[in-house]
Scaffold this motif. Structure first.
Motif, PDB file in Angstrom:
ATOM      1  N   HIS A  54       0.751  -1.376  -0.054  1.00 47.13           N
ATOM      2  CA  HIS A  54       0.037   0.047  -0.202  1.00 47.13           C
ATOM      3  C   HIS A  54       0.913   1.169  -0.022  1.00 47.13           C
ATOM      4  N   ASP A  55       1.989   1.291   0.856  1.00 45.33           N
ATOM      5  CA  ASP A  55       2.918   2.329   0.797  1.00 45.33           C
ATOM      6  C   ASP A  55       3.330   2.683  -0.748  1.00 45.33           C
ATOM      7  N   GLY A  57       1.669   2.234  -3.208  1.00 45.87           N
ATOM      8  CA  GLY A  57       0.382   2.462  -4.137  1.00 45.87           C
ATOM      9  C   GLY A  57      -0.094   1.233  -4.955  1.00 45.87           C
ATOM     10  N   ARG A  59      -2.081  -2.625  -4.748  1.00 43.42           N
ATOM     11  CA  ARG A  59      -3.119  -3.308  -3.983  1.00 43.42           C
ATOM     12  C   ARG A  59      -2.424  -4.679  -3.167  1.00 43.42           C
ATOM     13  N   SER A  92       5.787   6.056  -1.729  1.00 46.52           N
ATOM     14  CA  SER A  92       5.433   6.915  -2.522  1.00 46.52           C
ATOM     15  C   SER A  92       5.700   8.298  -1.541  1.00 46.52           C
ATOM     16  N   LYS A  94       3.786  10.953  -1.970  1.00 43.71           N
ATOM     17  CA  LYS A  94       2.680  11.771  -1.714  1.00 43.71           C
ATOM     18  C   LYS A  94       1.525  10.813  -1.363  1.00 43.71           C
ATOM     19  N   ALA A  95       0.427  11.483  -1.059  1.00 41.76           N
ATOM     20  CA  ALA A  95      -0.835  10.634  -0.645  1.00 41.76           C
ATOM     21  C   ALA A  95      -1.265   9.586  -1.977  1.00 41.76           C
ATOM     22  N   ASN A  96      -1.761   8.306  -1.455  1.00 44.87           N
ATOM     23  CA  ASN A  96      -2.209   7.650  -2.822  1.00 44.87           C
ATOM     24  C   ASN A  96      -3.392   7.327  -2.415  1.00 44.87           C
ATOM     25  N   ARG A  97      -4.481   6.330  -3.025  1.00 43.75           N
ATOM     26  CA  ARG A  97      -5.487   5.834  -2.705  1.00 43.75           C
ATOM     27  C   ARG A  97      -5.827   5.092  -1.242  1.00 43.75           C
ATOM     28  N   SER A 101       0.927   9.841   2.929  1.00 49.14           N
ATOM     29  CA  SER A 101       2.072   9.434   3.093  1.00 49.14           C
ATOM     30  C   SER A 101       2.562   9.752   4.356  1.00 49.14           C
TER      31      SER A 101
END
Length: 103
Positions: A54-55, A57, A59, A92, A94-97, A101
């Protein structure tokens, strides 16, 4: 960090078993010991790996892909190397789904 700690512990145990009883001890004692030791660690190991995916980005189902690839004898080495590469990639920034972060 959790996976690295597990790898270091298993490496040290393998070294001790080989130095005390040779290859035969490694085959007999280590497999039995590893099976019992990994049993309570399966759920935390899955959770840490899914968080790491998940970190990045990705699944959590990518973990199933690595397991299926590891079960096929023709591509098990490639799947293991791909798993190591994916786990070593930087997360990542930046923020992801999956959320913001942590950096």
């Amino acid at each position: 960090m959790f996976q690295l700690l597990l790898a270091v512990i298993f490496f040290v145990v393998m070294l001790v078993l080989v130095s005390t009883g040779g290859q035969r001890a490694l085959e007999n004692r280590f497999t039995t010991w590893a099976g019992f030791a990994l049993l309570p660690l399966i759920v935390p190991l899955f959770a840490v790996t899914v968080r790491r995916l998940h970190d990045l980005g990705l699944r959590g189902w990518w973990l199933a892909l690595f397991f299926v690839g590891g079960a096929i004898p023709a591509i098990d080495t490639i799947a293991a190397l791909a798993y190591l590469v994916v786990m070593a990639l930087p997360g990542s920034r930046k923020a992801n789904r999956f959320g913001p972060s942590l950096r």
